[in-house]
Write an enzyme that holds these catalytic residues in place. Sequence first.
Site, short mmCIF file in Angstrom:
data_model
loop_
_atom_site.label_atom_id
_atom_site.label_comp_id
_atom_site.label_asym_id
_atom_site.label_seq_id
_atom_site.Cartn_x
_atom_site.Cartn_y
_atom_site.Cartn_z
N HIS A 101 -27.93 -13.50 18.01
CA HIS A 101 -28.66 -14.20 19.08
C HIS A 101 -28.80 -13.27 20.28
CE1 HIS A 101 -29.66 -17.12 22.16
NE2 HIS A 101 -29.98 -17.95 21.20
N GLU A 150 -37.18 -15.36 18.41
CA GLU A 150 -36.85 -15.96 19.70
C GLU A 150 -37.15 -14.97 20.83
OE1 GLU A 150 -33.87 -19.45 19.30
OE2 GLU A 150 -32.78 -17.60 19.66
P1 PGA Z 1 -33.61 -23.04 24.13
O1 PGA Z 1 -32.66 -22.02 23.32
O2 PGA Z 1 -34.10 -24.03 23.13
O3 PGA Z 1 -32.68 -23.64 25.16
O4 PGA Z 1 -34.70 -22.24 24.73
C1 PGA Z 1 -33.02 -21.56 22.05
C2 PGA Z 1 -31.97 -20.62 21.55
O5 PGA Z 1 -31.40 -19.88 22.36
O6 PGA Z 1 -31.68 -20.59 20.34
#
Ligand code: PGA
Length: 227
Positions: A101, A150
């Site tokens: 992540h 992401e």
């Molecule tokens: P968020 O986070 O939905 O709060 O933008 C997504 C993530 O970090 O996996």
Amino acid sequence: MAGLVNKRIWIIANWKSNKNISEALDWISKVGVKVSDREDIKVVVCPTFSCIPEVTKAIKVGNFNITVGSQDLSPFGVGAYTGEEPASLLQEMVKFSIIGHSERREHFSESDEMVAKKALQALDNQITPLLCVQDSATPVPQGVKIVAYEPIFAIGTGQSDTPQNADAVAKALKQFHGQDLEVLYGGSVNSSNVRSFIEMENISGVLIGKSSLEAEEFVKIIAECER
Ligand code: PGA
């Protein structure tokens, strides 16, 4: 848009460093009863390590169609690695693990090499790694079958990427790493925009932070994916 025909949809809750055990169990009891038996919708919850045993137990007792994942795991096996959670011990409780992540890359200086070691540990211990990539150029270690695109600007900001751009990145990732790679989108997904992402041809689900914390909102997200 390709619609949702013949597509498996992943809805993955990333609680990050939130919820004590009673808050976690409250969420499981509210969400668990709303998750249907549909095979094509896969709901996964990733609690903190301290909540995983209780959450796993509650899902089993309630016979809920929810899978438990971790948010990370150790790049090493068992042994003298203070503070780390090895995949070989986690495997008793989790089937999935988020790996790489961007918050781990940023706050814990995780390199692509470290991420690759973690993915390997997961794969060696029958845990499916959900590898987070920040763009289509992020390396995807061998054996990884599910990634989450992401973009950093979209995480926790309320400013999601466009479904069209997310789809283009997903398409590129599939071109680089094989058409059987499942690509999820994550970054400010909520019940109002989730449908626009999962309807894109190359997107197979969503990874959700903030909007996964409230059971009511998460139930709405599931309903949007099921309709
Ligand atoms: P968020 O986070 O939905 O709060 O933008 C997504 C993530 O970090 O996996």
